[in-house]
Write a protein that holds these residues in place. Structure first.
Motif, PDB file in Angstrom:
ATOM      1  N   THR A 180       6.406 -67.272  13.188  1.00 10.11           N
ATOM      2  CA  THR A 180       5.270 -67.436  13.985  1.00 10.11           C
ATOM      3  C   THR A 180       4.195 -68.318  13.261  1.00 10.11           C
ATOM      4  O   THR A 180       3.483 -69.350  13.929  1.00 10.11           O
ATOM      5  CB  THR A 180       4.686 -66.242  14.523  1.00 10.11           C
ATOM      6  OG1 THR A 180       5.382 -65.703  15.204  1.00 10.11           O
ATOM      7  CG2 THR A 180       3.486 -66.349  15.482  1.00 10.11           C
ATOM      8  N   ALA A 240       5.513 -72.034  12.385  1.00  9.47           N
ATOM      9  CA  ALA A 240       5.618 -72.833  13.614  1.00  9.47           C
ATOM     10  C   ALA A 240       4.215 -73.014  13.954  1.00  9.47           C
ATOM     11  O   ALA A 240       3.986 -74.305  14.537  1.00  9.47           O
ATOM     12  CB  ALA A 240       6.161 -72.001  14.777  1.00  9.47           C
ATOM     13  N   GLN A 241       3.025 -72.376  13.967  1.00  5.93           N
ATOM     14  CA  GLN A 241       1.804 -72.702  14.094  1.00  5.93           C
ATOM     15  C   GLN A 241       1.149 -73.710  13.367  1.00  5.93           C
ATOM     16  O   GLN A 241       0.670 -74.904  13.778  1.00  5.93           O
ATOM     17  CB  GLN A 241       0.854 -71.574  14.091  1.00  5.93           C
ATOM     18  CG  GLN A 241       0.975 -70.410  15.240  1.00  5.93           C
ATOM     19  CD  GLN A 241       0.250 -69.067  15.049  1.00  5.93           C
ATOM     20  OE1 GLN A 241      -0.156 -68.748  13.975  1.00  5.93           O
ATOM     21  NE2 GLN A 241       0.245 -68.353  16.038  1.00  5.93           N
ATOM     22  N   ALA A 288       2.858 -77.402  14.169  1.00  3.63           N
ATOM     23  CA  ALA A 288       2.881 -77.237  15.420  1.00  3.63           C
ATOM     24  C   ALA A 288       3.236 -78.806  16.068  1.00  3.63           C
ATOM     25  O   ALA A 288       4.179 -79.025  16.872  1.00  3.63           O
ATOM     26  CB  ALA A 288       1.749 -76.871  16.279  1.00  3.63           C
ATOM     27  N   ILE A 327       7.049 -79.897  15.845  1.00  4.13           N
ATOM     28  CA  ILE A 327       7.848 -79.279  16.469  1.00  4.13           C
ATOM     29  C   ILE A 327       7.621 -79.893  18.004  1.00  4.13           C
ATOM     30  O   ILE A 327       8.309 -80.076  18.825  1.00  4.13           O
ATOM     31  CB  ILE A 327       7.555 -77.586  16.498  1.00  4.13           C
ATOM     32  CG1 ILE A 327       7.757 -77.078  15.401  1.00  4.13           C
ATOM     33  CG2 ILE A 327       8.483 -77.051  17.929  1.00  4.13           C
ATOM     34  CD1 ILE A 327       7.601 -75.487  15.455  1.00  4.13           C
ATOM     35  N   ALA A 384       9.321 -68.472  18.091  1.00  2.00           N
ATOM     36  CA  ALA A 384       8.461 -69.065  17.389  1.00  2.00           C
ATOM     37  C   ALA A 384       8.278 -70.622  17.861  1.00  2.00           C
ATOM     38  O   ALA A 384       7.403 -71.233  18.159  1.00  2.00           O
ATOM     39  CB  ALA A 384       8.629 -69.059  15.593  1.00  2.00           C
ATOM     40  N   ILE A 385       9.439 -71.287  17.806  1.00  2.00           N
ATOM     41  CA  ILE A 385       9.555 -72.608  18.238  1.00  2.00           C
ATOM     42  C   ILE A 385       9.040 -72.999  19.470  1.00  2.00           C
ATOM     43  O   ILE A 385       8.330 -73.527  19.929  1.00  2.00           O
ATOM     44  CB  ILE A 385      11.099 -73.179  18.043  1.00  2.00           C
ATOM     45  CG1 ILE A 385      11.404 -73.063  16.514  1.00  2.00           C
ATOM     46  CG2 ILE A 385      11.305 -74.563  18.632  1.00  2.00           C
ATOM     47  CD1 ILE A 385      12.822 -73.302  16.038  1.00  2.00           C
ATOM     48  N   GLN A 413       5.540 -73.511  20.527  1.00  2.00           N
ATOM     49  CA  GLN A 413       4.980 -74.642  20.107  1.00  2.00           C
ATOM     50  C   GLN A 413       5.283 -76.217  21.028  1.00  2.00           C
ATOM     51  O   GLN A 413       5.598 -77.350  20.414  1.00  2.00           O
ATOM     52  CB  GLN A 413       5.125 -75.129  18.612  1.00  2.00           C
ATOM     53  CG  GLN A 413       4.506 -73.800  17.954  1.00  2.00           C
ATOM     54  CD  GLN A 413       2.904 -73.481  18.155  1.00  2.00           C
ATOM     55  OE1 GLN A 413       2.190 -74.719  18.468  1.00  2.00           O
ATOM     56  NE2 GLN A 413       2.602 -72.372  18.014  1.00  2.00           N
ATOM     57  N   LEU A 443      12.184 -72.417   9.381  1.00  2.72           N
ATOM     58  CA  LEU A 443      11.349 -73.132  10.200  1.00  2.72           C
ATOM     59  C   LEU A 443      10.755 -74.190   9.238  1.00  2.72           C
ATOM     60  O   LEU A 443      10.480 -75.188   9.237  1.00  2.72           O
ATOM     61  CB  LEU A 443      10.299 -72.580  10.930  1.00  2.72           C
ATOM     62  CG  LEU A 443      10.858 -71.773  12.170  1.00  2.72           C
ATOM     63  CD1 LEU A 443       9.568 -71.301  13.118  1.00  2.72           C
ATOM     64  CD2 LEU A 443      11.964 -72.489  12.570  1.00  2.72           C
TER      65      LEU A 443
END
Length: 323
Positions: free
Chosen positions: A15, A18-19, A22, A25, A47-48, A51, A269
């Motif tokens: 998470t 991914a943030q 962002a 993604i 997670a993906i 975003q 990720l």
């Protein structure tokens, strides 16, 4: 070469990653294999999916279980585009059908995360008679990836160099064995000394995952595609469902740090989206653990072995692939 966030470690979550990435993604077509409830695949999808990818394609053997994950992702991210694909990596017929469906859905694949894996105690085989772990963990993903190569190359042409990636999940267990080329199917054939596993533990599918990554890195460089292999860490997931009590006891002693699924997905990720990882200068520097680069066993990054494994894999799927 180094990642862009050296502070990321074994406690970092997917998470958080991914943030952080962002913008890398957003707008991408992402495929994840091995997706089911309470799994690494679900953690990756959540997670993906948070975003704004253009399309999130979730593929796994049991379609109803993938649908559960898709429903969860949609509830948290209304309006997201998700496709569910039935993919049995122990069946080359299923793999070809899944790839064909994806080809009909998207003309480009920006990120392919080969996350699915299988662990069995007793010798089993795929539909084609290949030893189950090798046939599923490596051969299945080998075929799936190559069938989607045109879509990967389309993405690479349309984006910056190295932003199109293939992530192959492996494990620290790759250290247990080189590839047993003389007995890849575990039929009890004699193997030379350099193919014998240290300690007598006969398993090589995780080494194959890394060698496949080495091959892709070398041969796809001119296309602008990079590949990384990832050890997600020690996580209690469905992968251990086939273990008996002794197996669970052994597993519990293999790590001092046990991760949540969200933490387990973090390194994948980083490999998939970190903008610092757009180029691989050394084909042996393609392995990450705890969100940073790590060393592999020498047998897992041997280029001659990678070439030999690719040729063997082509034989086992009955198709030649010109990358």
């Amino acid at each position: 070469m180094a990642t862009s966030h050296p502070e990321f470690n074994e406690k970092t979550t997917a998470t958080e990653v991914a943030q952080t990435f962002a913008s890398d993604i957003r707008g991408k077509n992402v495929i994840i294999t091995g997706v089911g409830p309470n799994s690494l695949g679900e953690a990756l999808a959540l997670a993906i999916g948070s975003q704004n990818p253009a399309n999130l394609i979730l593929a796994s053997r049991t379609e109803t279980k993938v649908e559960e994950v898709a429903k969860n992702v949609r509830e948290q991210n209304p309006g997201i585009s998700i496709a569910v694909i039935a993919l049995n990596l122990a069946s080359q017929k299923s793999i070809r059908a899944a790839a064909s469906k994806i080809q009909g859905l998207v003309d480009r694949v920006d990120t392919l995360i080969n996350n699915a894996g299988m662990m069995v105690l007793d010798r089993e085989t795929t539909e084609e008679g290949i030893e189950m772990q090798f046939g599923t963990n490596h051969i299945g993903h080998f075929l799936f990836t190559n069938l989607l190569m045109a879509q990967l190359k389309n993405a690479a042409k349309a984006s910056g160099r190295g932003s199109t990636r293939v992530v192959n999940v492996t494990s620290a267990g790759h250290r247990l064995s080189p590839i047993r080329f003389h007995d890849y199917n575990f039929e009890g054939k004699e193997v030379p000394v350099d193919e014998r596993p240290p300690g007598g533990v006969a398993t090589h599918s995780k080494t194959a995952n890394i060698l496949f990554t080495v091959y892709l890195t070398k041969h796809l460089a001119t296309a602008g595609i990079v590949s990384y292999s990832v050890h997600p860490g020690s996580i209690w997931t469905g992968l251990s469902r086939g273990l008996d009590d002794a197996g669970h006891d052994t597993m519990s002693k293999t790590s001092n740090v046990w991760k949540s699924a969200d933490q387990g997905g973090a390194t994948m990720l980083v490999a998939a989206f970190d903008p610092a990882l757009t180029d691989v200068s050394d084909p042996s520097a393609i392995y990450l653990s705890d969100c940073q680069f790590a060393k592999t066993a020498p047998h897992a990054v041997n280029m001659d072995a990678a070439e030999r494994l690719f040729e063997l894999s082509e034989e086992l799927v009955g198709t030649k692939f010109d990358l």
